[in-house]
Design a protein around this motif. Structure first.
Motif, short mmCIF file in Angstrom:
data_model
loop_
_atom_site.label_atom_id
_atom_site.label_comp_id
_atom_site.label_asym_id
_atom_site.label_seq_id
_atom_site.Cartn_x
_atom_site.Cartn_y
_atom_site.Cartn_z
N THR A 18 -19.83 12.27 -56.92
CA THR A 18 -19.13 12.73 -55.82
C THR A 18 -18.98 11.63 -54.65
N ASN A 19 -18.12 12.14 -53.85
CA ASN A 19 -18.17 11.19 -52.74
C ASN A 19 -19.37 10.83 -51.84
N ILE A 20 -20.28 9.58 -52.05
CA ILE A 20 -21.60 9.54 -51.56
C ILE A 20 -21.44 8.97 -50.27
N GLU A 21 -20.68 8.42 -49.64
CA GLU A 21 -20.49 7.94 -48.40
C GLU A 21 -20.44 9.21 -47.43
N GLU A 22 -19.88 10.26 -47.56
CA GLU A 22 -19.82 11.39 -46.91
C GLU A 22 -20.86 12.46 -47.17
N ARG A 23 -21.77 12.30 -47.99
CA ARG A 23 -22.84 13.09 -48.42
C ARG A 23 -24.16 12.56 -47.91
N SER A 24 -24.75 13.37 -47.09
CA SER A 24 -25.89 13.11 -46.76
C SER A 24 -27.10 13.36 -47.75
N ILE A 25 -28.16 13.07 -47.87
CA ILE A 25 -29.34 13.12 -48.93
C ILE A 25 -30.23 13.89 -48.41
N LYS A 39 -42.70 14.64 -32.90
CA LYS A 39 -43.28 15.76 -32.60
C LYS A 39 -44.50 15.37 -31.35
N GLN A 40 -45.11 14.48 -31.41
CA GLN A 40 -46.05 14.19 -30.44
C GLN A 40 -45.52 14.08 -29.03
N TYR A 41 -44.34 13.32 -29.10
CA TYR A 41 -43.79 12.94 -27.74
C TYR A 41 -42.47 13.99 -27.23
N GLY A 42 -42.22 15.15 -27.87
CA GLY A 42 -41.32 15.97 -27.61
C GLY A 42 -39.89 15.72 -27.88
N LEU A 43 -39.83 14.76 -28.85
CA LEU A 43 -38.55 14.34 -29.40
C LEU A 43 -38.25 14.86 -30.88
N GLU A 44 -38.81 15.99 -31.48
CA GLU A 44 -38.62 16.34 -32.62
C GLU A 44 -37.08 17.00 -32.95
N SER A 45 -36.53 17.07 -31.91
CA SER A 45 -35.08 17.43 -32.35
C SER A 45 -34.08 16.33 -32.88
N LEU A 46 -34.76 15.23 -32.83
CA LEU A 46 -33.87 13.97 -33.40
C LEU A 46 -33.98 14.18 -34.93
N SER A 47 -32.71 13.74 -35.46
CA SER A 47 -32.53 13.82 -37.11
C SER A 47 -31.70 12.63 -37.39
N ALA A 48 -31.82 12.35 -38.79
CA ALA A 48 -30.91 11.32 -39.55
C ALA A 48 -30.59 11.68 -40.78
N CYS A 198 -35.02 7.90 -50.25
CA CYS A 198 -34.49 8.57 -48.99
C CYS A 198 -35.62 8.58 -48.03
N GLN A 199 -36.88 9.06 -48.29
CA GLN A 199 -37.93 9.15 -47.24
C GLN A 199 -38.02 7.95 -46.64
N THR A 200 -38.31 6.76 -47.10
CA THR A 200 -38.57 5.50 -46.50
C THR A 200 -37.44 5.24 -45.59
N ILE A 201 -36.27 5.38 -45.85
CA ILE A 201 -35.18 4.94 -45.18
C ILE A 201 -34.94 5.72 -44.15
N LYS A 202 -35.23 7.24 -44.56
CA LYS A 202 -35.17 8.30 -43.28
C LYS A 202 -36.27 7.79 -42.16
N ILE A 203 -37.42 7.32 -42.45
CA ILE A 203 -38.41 7.00 -41.44
C ILE A 203 -38.07 5.97 -40.63
N ASP A 204 -37.20 4.84 -41.40
CA ASP A 204 -36.77 3.68 -40.13
C ASP A 204 -35.57 4.27 -39.48
N LEU A 205 -34.71 5.03 -40.07
CA LEU A 205 -33.78 5.47 -39.40
C LEU A 205 -34.04 6.55 -38.03
N LEU A 206 -35.21 7.23 -38.36
CA LEU A 206 -35.74 8.04 -37.20
C LEU A 206 -36.62 7.15 -36.23
N ALA A 207 -37.11 6.30 -36.73
CA ALA A 207 -37.92 5.43 -35.61
C ALA A 207 -37.03 4.47 -34.94
#
Length: 437
Positions: A18-25, A39-48, A198-207
């Protein structure tokens, strides 16, 4: 819609891609390093959301994709013909020669089209290009499409694949496309490296998002100002702070990066806080992880910091990358193009495509000169062939077209005959005890 496509849609399951561009993993809720830090610094609301587009926003990911696609598209790629005992040579007269080596289609050169194919393959896990033929089934153009615009269908009854491109109103069968696939368990449709990692890329995006929020909120502290009379008076503290800022910015005779403090005022420098140290460590580890996904040393994409091996054994490192990264990609491209672009009788007649890696594996001038000298003195290359590698004209009069070899060498099976012949010439009839150099 063609009847055959209606039948395929009826018999097949849901589209394989399917359309990968619009689909989040989606990711598992396990607490990774980035989430724990937030979570340590109160920014757990961030997401990617990990998608192809924001993965390409990671500098290391983008650098690896750009490096591999640029190098692979730069390697000469064209049609050859195996002449048996005479070896293989470029087949200039084949209809596909111009297409593969010069112009894939009227809008794209060979470099641009191949780079687009490889970029889609690296990011999405597969790439598709339409093959257009003339009335004699000769390839006249090859048109790559963005993977996000293509839907792959599988006909369960015939076990064949079909490709829908709604934006172009095209429906293509597998015989009319170049279909490149990345790593997968079944080999049918390649899976994106973004899915695998996806986990490794997510870490970079969240950082990165965390760093932006961290500095936007003014969490960074460069130092502390101690005053004798401010105490708990917030207004006096603000006044002192404003005076220091204005002084550093150039007011009151200050500027140039320093200021003069009043009597009793002390400045206490604060080193890098733990959160910044963790953040920098996270960035560094993330870059290394992304480079490992593509099996590339960081030095290949311009990162010369730390122990990236840049400057030591560069040639050997490039050879390793060629054998482990470029060669597998080239092999798949060659096999796919040979099968899809040539008729069976042409393949049996020795027609094939090849990437010419030789131009990329040349060493420095000294090593290259020593290599050419050995090849010429051993009769493998002629002087004119070596001159041709550097785009030089042949020597006049055909002098450089002759092959040379060291005279002291002889086949083992005739060495006794040669020695007996030499002894007879000396008139001794006995075996010579002298040794020729």
């Amino acid at each position: 819609m063609a009847n055959w496509l209606k039948n395929v849609l009826t018999r097949s399951k849901s589209p394989l891609q399917t359309n990968i561009e619009e689909r989040s993993i989606t990711t598992t809720p396990a607490m990774d390093a980035a989430t724990f830090l937030l979570k340590q610094y109160g920014l757990e609301s961030l997401s990617a959301n990990v998608t192809a587009r924001n993965a390409m926003g990671i500098s290391t990911f983008f650098g690896c994709v750009k490096h591999i696609s640029n190098v692979m598209a730069s390697i000469p790629y064209t049609v050859y013909r195996d002449s048996g005992a005479e070896g293989s040579e470029k087949y200039y007269d084949h209809p596909a020669y111009y297409t593969l080596s010069t112009r894939f289609n009227e809008n794209m050169s060979s470099f641009i089209a191949r780079r687009a194919l490889i970029t889609n393959w690296l990011v999405y896990g597969w790439a598709v290009a339409e093959i257009r033929r003339d009335l004699f089934r000769n390839v006249v153009s090859i048109i790559p499409y963005a993977s996000q615009d293509v839907t792959i269908l599988h006909d369960d009854e015939t076990d064949r694949y079909f490709f829908q491109i709604p934006s172009k109103r095209k429906n293509l069968s597998q015989d009319d496309v170049i279909f490149l696939r990345d790593l997968s368990f079944d080999g049918n449709v390649g899976h994106s490296i973004i899915n695998w990692q996806c986990q490794t890329i997510k870490i970079d995006l969240l950082a990165k998002e965390f760093a932006q929020k961290y500095y936007e909120k003014g969490t960074f502290m460069g130092g502390m100002l101690e005053t004798p009379d401010a105490g708990n008076d917030a207004e006096k503290a603000k006044i002192y702070k404003q005076r220091i800022i204005e002084s550093l910015q150039g007011a009151d005779g200050g500027g140039f990066g320093f200021t003069v403090l009043g009597p009793g005022v002390k400045w206490h420098n604060v080193g890098r806080p733990p959160v910044e140290s963790q953040l920098m460590e996270l960035f560094s580890k993330s870059s290394s992880d992304v480079a490992q996904m593509f099996n590339l040393p960081l030095s290949m994409i311009g990162d010369t910091s730390g122990d990236t091996s840049w400057g030591t054994g560069v040639e050997q490192m490039f050879i390793r990358v060629t054998n482990t990264v470029y060669a597998p990609i080239a092999t798949q491209i060659e096999q796919e193009f040979n099968y899809k672009c040539f008729r069976k009788d042409e393949i049996l007649a020795g027609i094939f495509t090849r990437h010419l890696f030789k131009s990329f594996l040349r060493g420095d001038l000294k090593s290259q000169g020593e290599y050419y000298a050995k090849m010429v003195t051993n009769g493998i290359y002629t002087i004119d062939e070596v001159r041709g590698f550097d785009d030089m004209k042949p020597l006049p009069g055909g002098v450089g077209a002759r092959s040379y070899i060291q005279g002291a060498m002889m086949p083992l099976d005739i060495i006794d005959v040669v020695r007996l012949s030499e002894n007879n010439k000396n008139g001794t009839g006995k075996e010579s005890t002298s040794t020729e150099s």
